[in-house]
Enzyme design. Structure first.
Site, PDB file in Angstrom:
ATOM      1  N   CYS A 103       0.737  -1.270  -0.027  1.00 48.70           N
ATOM      2  CA  CYS A 103      -0.035  -0.057  -0.054  1.00 48.70           C
ATOM      3  C   CYS A 103       0.903   1.273   0.183  1.00 48.70           C
ATOM      4  CB  CYS A 103      -0.752   0.097   1.229  1.00 48.70           C
ATOM      5  SG  CYS A 103      -1.868  -1.522   1.516  1.00 48.70           S
ATOM      6  N   ARG A 105       1.577   1.703  -5.895  1.00 46.69           N
ATOM      7  CA  ARG A 105       1.928   0.729  -5.011  1.00 46.69           C
ATOM      8  C   ARG A 105       0.847  -0.131  -4.503  1.00 46.69           C
ATOM      9  NH1 ARG A 105       6.535   1.475  -2.021  1.00 46.69           N
ATOM     10  NH2 ARG A 105       5.471   0.284  -0.066  1.00 46.69           N
ATOM     11  N   TRP A 153      -3.516  -1.890  -1.307  1.00 42.91           N
ATOM     12  CA  TRP A 153      -3.702  -3.195  -2.013  1.00 42.91           C
ATOM     13  C   TRP A 153      -3.932  -4.221  -1.290  1.00 42.91           C
ATOM     14  CZ3 TRP A 153      -1.145  -8.028  -1.735  1.00 42.91           C
ATOM     15  CH2 TRP A 153      -1.354  -8.783  -2.823  1.00 42.91           C
ATOM     16  N   ASN A 170       0.533   0.303   5.959  1.00 40.35           N
ATOM     17  CA  ASN A 170       1.338  -0.487   4.949  1.00 40.35           C
ATOM     18  C   ASN A 170       1.967  -1.579   5.617  1.00 40.35           C
ATOM     19  OD1 ASN A 170       2.283  -1.715   2.717  1.00 40.35           O
ATOM     20  ND2 ASN A 170       4.129  -0.539   2.510  1.00 40.35           N
ATOM     21  N   GLY A 171       1.423  -3.087   5.540  1.00 34.46           N
ATOM     22  CA  GLY A 171       2.298  -4.033   5.907  1.00 34.46           C
ATOM     23  C   GLY A 171       1.172  -5.117   6.519  1.00 34.46           C
ATOM     24  N   GLU A 184      10.004 -14.114 -19.347  1.00 36.95           N
ATOM     25  CA  GLU A 184       9.599 -12.890 -19.017  1.00 36.95           C
ATOM     26  C   GLU A 184       8.425 -12.589 -19.857  1.00 36.95           C
ATOM     27  OE1 GLU A 184       9.749 -10.560 -17.220  1.00 36.95           O
ATOM     28  OE2 GLU A 184       9.766  -8.441 -17.989  1.00 36.95           O
ATOM     29  N   LYS A 207       4.835 -10.963 -18.537  1.00 34.49           N
ATOM     30  CA  LYS A 207       4.345  -9.717 -18.837  1.00 34.49           C
ATOM     31  C   LYS A 207       2.885  -9.803 -19.381  1.00 34.49           C
ATOM     32  CE  LYS A 207       7.268  -6.892 -17.597  1.00 34.49           C
ATOM     33  NZ  LYS A 207       7.618  -7.967 -16.725  1.00 34.49           N
ATOM     34  N   GLU A 235       0.430 -10.562 -16.449  1.00 29.82           N
ATOM     35  CA  GLU A 235       0.305  -9.328 -15.721  1.00 29.82           C
ATOM     36  C   GLU A 235      -0.554  -8.273 -16.441  1.00 29.82           C
ATOM     37  OE1 GLU A 235       4.714  -8.402 -15.012  1.00 29.82           O
ATOM     38  OE2 GLU A 235       3.506  -7.695 -13.108  1.00 29.82           O
ATOM     39  N   HIS A 294       7.447 -32.880 -24.016  1.00 30.15           N
ATOM     40  CA  HIS A 294       7.310 -33.650 -23.016  1.00 30.15           C
ATOM     41  C   HIS A 294       6.032 -32.974 -22.307  1.00 30.15           C
ATOM     42  CE1 HIS A 294      11.201 -35.224 -23.404  1.00 30.15           C
ATOM     43  NE2 HIS A 294      11.687 -33.922 -23.685  1.00 30.15           N
ATOM     44  N   LYS A 307       3.349  -2.496  -7.423  1.00 29.83           N
ATOM     45  CA  LYS A 307       4.740  -2.259  -7.998  1.00 29.83           C
ATOM     46  C   LYS A 307       5.986  -2.924  -7.034  1.00 29.83           C
ATOM     47  CE  LYS A 307       7.692  -0.815 -10.784  1.00 29.83           C
ATOM     48  NZ  LYS A 307       8.105  -1.451 -12.026  1.00 29.83           N
TER      49      LYS A 307
HETATM   50  C1  AGP Z   1       7.239  -7.665 -12.641  1.00 30.23           C
HETATM   51  O1  AGP Z   1       6.677  -7.179 -13.988  1.00 30.23           O
HETATM   52  C2  AGP Z   1       6.398  -7.733 -11.501  1.00 30.23           C
HETATM   53  N1  AGP Z   1       5.651  -6.535 -11.379  1.00 30.23           N
HETATM   54  C3  AGP Z   1       6.832  -8.570 -10.418  1.00 30.23           C
HETATM   55  O2  AGP Z   1       7.219  -9.677 -10.991  1.00 30.23           O
HETATM   56  C4  AGP Z   1       8.047  -8.053  -9.809  1.00 30.23           C
HETATM   57  O3  AGP Z   1       9.263  -8.247 -10.643  1.00 30.23           O
HETATM   58  C5  AGP Z   1       8.586  -8.623  -8.672  1.00 30.23           C
HETATM   59  O4  AGP Z   1       7.482  -8.295  -7.640  1.00 30.23           O
HETATM   60  C6  AGP Z   1      10.021  -8.534  -7.974  1.00 30.23           C
HETATM   61  O5  AGP Z   1       9.869  -7.034  -7.705  1.00 30.23           O
HETATM   62  P1  AGP Z   1      11.326  -6.267  -7.472  1.00 30.23           P
HETATM   63  O6  AGP Z   1      12.346  -6.529  -8.613  1.00 30.23           O
HETATM   64  O7  AGP Z   1      11.011  -4.799  -6.929  1.00 30.23           O
HETATM   65  O8  AGP Z   1      11.918  -7.306  -6.382  1.00 30.23           O
END
Ligand code: AGP
Length: 595
Positions: free
Chosen positions: A2, A28, A77, A101-102, A463, A467, A470, A486, A590
């Site tokens: 958050c 965030r 969040w 936050n936490g 990756e 993406k 996400e 396989h 993020k």
């Molecule tokens: C990547 O697009 C994602 N948002 C997520 O997988 C991110 O890479 C992961 O949470 C790690 O974040 P960091 O690099 O800030 O540790």
């Protein structure tokens, strides 16, 4: 995950400060948002909350003018409890309001105790317990500060908390443990801020300080000026280093692009060049017998890519592990190993705790991070800062490029790295973005996506799959191309699209064979290859089920970077084609500061 903001504003800047900070904190978390403030004319606690984006909150605030000097704000969040207004922060009890936050791990026990003492709860959240506990301790005879400090001592878990109390309208209290917290003063001294990070304060405070775990902050809107003090976990007054806020407002705007993510993808060549020019990597990895790379998500895939670089170029064994698994195993560590933690935010709790485990065992830790002053940066033995600039889009893009190139620079001499090939091939992809957008239009209706690659194309496949999950919310998996036969090939049919990443390298023929196997089962293909393979793919480019994206011919391993740009753009355009919010995809945030 958050975002919190708190402000003491001696001028009339409270509303603008809190709202502008919340807008910058949305990356965030953005399930809901809220503010609470003490009205200047009658110190009564006022609270306004709304589900969804900040815009919804701003519409509610517009209906009433915020006339106050002290206030708190929050973007959520959801961790405990659904996305409802009742679960939105700030939470309040008997004139005390908090943002958090936490995760409070002992909230159930505290909640039961408070209920037995007659307190009721409006939300399903863990955070509401904090406000109620402070109110309970005040009712037990303590003043606001005493009640706050006592309550903090009773909490178990992670937190960045700020609290206000209508009976003490000049006092702002905060506490930090495990979640990030930054404080700052406006240049004229008329405003004091507490926030989750430097981004929130990018237009508010030129100089900031990062609190440490166990710190509490007591700020008073006193005369002639705002006064604050920081107490450490033993409640001794401490001074935390004040540093310039490296986040400029310029970096926190879209620069003419439609979204932050598109801007950040189009910065990838510039970021690569800045990484090359600016990386201070005085680490000699040849001193170590092995390297372990621990990370999450996209950072983990940068680590996987680094494995291929380092083992090929430096002949050093590399393990790559997901931080959330590593930290709960009983890993066998070696004094002759270097432990590398990759994190763009520097706040990912799993990566931070994995690093703490290694440090507790007495081994060397290296952090590759993108945010100055982040928790991981502050605790690592060696820190390498990537030169990406702040990344606002929730999906990591340019930071992946910077991380991957930084890791290459650990194992290839700077003068041997052919940066012109890296930057020119990335720019060629960016210049060909319309072809990628066309491919995305064809993919957007797929029920499933498969990304395949061999060698350095395999981490790129992973990756790419992450993406598109996400951003376009399409089920997607990345596989080593050789693994398709396989089992995964069983899912291939006319509704499944395969992105085959096959530059003209030593793996090309075999990956094309795997691609043919998929074609033979009516699978649709987007083949991402390099121009020097044109003759070799002549047989399949005319197939109705095949589209081909030709990238520049660059030497191994430089094609990894332009391939990354290609799959970033592919995910971007697929998401756009589906009408999603690219910068703030659903359910994400993020930096993942909760477990
Ligand atoms: C990547 O697009 C994602 N948002 C997520 O997988 C991110 O890479 C992961 O949470 C790690 O974040 P960091 O690099 O800030 O540790």
């Amino acid at each position: 995950m958050c975002g919190i903001i708190a402000a003491i504003s001696r001028d009339d800047g409270l509303e603008n400060a809190v709202i502008s900070a919340l807008e910058r904190l949305e990356y965030r978390g953005y399930d809901s948002a809220g503010i609470a403030y003490l009205d200047r004319n009658q110190p009564v606690l006022c609270r306004i909350r709304a589900t969804g984006r900040i815009e919804n909150l701003k519409r509610k605030i517009a209906q009433r003018h915020i006339d106050g000097t002290i206030g708190i704000g929050h973007t959520r969040w959801a961790t405990h409890g659904g996305v409802t207004e009742e679960n939105a922060h700030p939470h309040a009890c008997n004139g005390v309001a908090i943002v958090h936050n936490g995760i409070i791990e002992n909230y159930q026990q505290l909640k039961e105790r408070l209920k037995r003492n007659g307190y009721c709860f409006d939300s399903e959240t863990d955070s509401e317990v904090i406000a109620t506990l402070i109110a309970y301790n005040i009712s037990d005879g303590l003043d606001f500060t005493g009640a706050f400090l006592k309550s903090i001592r009773e909490l178990t878990g992670t937190y960045a908390i700020v609290a206000i109390h209508e009976k003490e309208p000049n006092t702002l209290l905060g506490a930090k443990n495990g979640s990030p917290m930054t404080v700052g003063l406006s240049p004229d001294g008329m405003n004091f801020y507490v926030a989750s990070d430097a981004v929130a304060l990018s237009s508010l405070a030129e100089n900031i300080a990062y609190l440490e775990d166990g710190d509490c902050i007591i700020a008073e809107n006193s005369d002639p000026a705002i006064a604050y003090k920081i107490l450490d976990k033993s409640e001794n007054e401490v001074v935390r280093q004040v540093v310039p806020n490296s986040i400029s407002l310029k970096s926190v705007n879209k620069g003419g692009y439609e979204t932050f993510m598109l801007k950040e993808i189009f910065e990838e060549a510039v970021v690569a060049a800045a990484t090359y020019d600016g990386l201070d990597c005085n680490v000699d990895i040849t001193k170590y017998g092995a390297i372990s790379i621990i990370a999450c998500g996209t950072s983990y895939y940068a680590g996987l890519l680094a494995k291929y670089f380092i083992e090929e170029l430096a002949q050093i064994h590399v393990d790559v592990e997901v931080a959330s698994e590593f930290r709960y195993r009983n890993p066998v560590l070696s004094p002759n190993s270097l432990y590398v933690f990759i994190s763009q935010s520097g706040e990912t709790i799993d990566t931070l705790c994995a690093m703490r485990l290694v440090k507790q065992r007495g081994y060397k830790t290296l952090a590759l991070i993108n945010v100055d002053g982040s928790s991981i940066a502050r605790e690592a033995d060696i820190v390498i800062k990537t030169a990406s600039g702040i990344e606002i889009g929730v999906a990591a893009t340019k930071t992946f490029i910077a991380q991957s190139l930084s890791m290459l620079m650990l194992c290839q001499k700077k003068e041997d790295i052919k940066m012109d090939q890296i930057t020119s091939s990335i720019n060629a992809v960016l210049n060909n973005c319309q072809q990628i957008a066309n491919a995305a239009e064809k993919m957007k209706g797929s029920k499933g996506l498969v990304y395949i690659g061999r060698g350095i194309s395999y981490p790129i496949a992973l990756e790419g799959a992450l993406k598109i999950k996400e951003l376009a919310y399409i089920s997607a998996e990345g596989y080593p191309a050789g693994e398709i036969k396989h089992g995964p090939i069983a899912i291939v049919d006319e509704d499944v699209y395969t992105i085959s990443i096959a530059p003209y390298d030593k793996h090309f023929e075999k990956t094309i064979s795997n691609t043919q196997e998929i074609l033979a089962r009516n699978g649709k293909i987007l083949l991402i290859t390099t121009k020097n393979s044109a003759g070799a793919v002549a047989g399949i480019v005319d197939h109705d089920n095949v589209d081909v994206l030709f990238l520049c011919d660059v030497e191994w391993p430089y094609q990894a970077f332009c391939m990354a740009t290609a799959i970033h753009l592919l995910a971007y355009y697929t998401s756009k084609a589906k009408g999603h919010d690219v910068d703030k995809p659903r359910n994400l945030a993020k930096s993942v500061t909760v477990e």
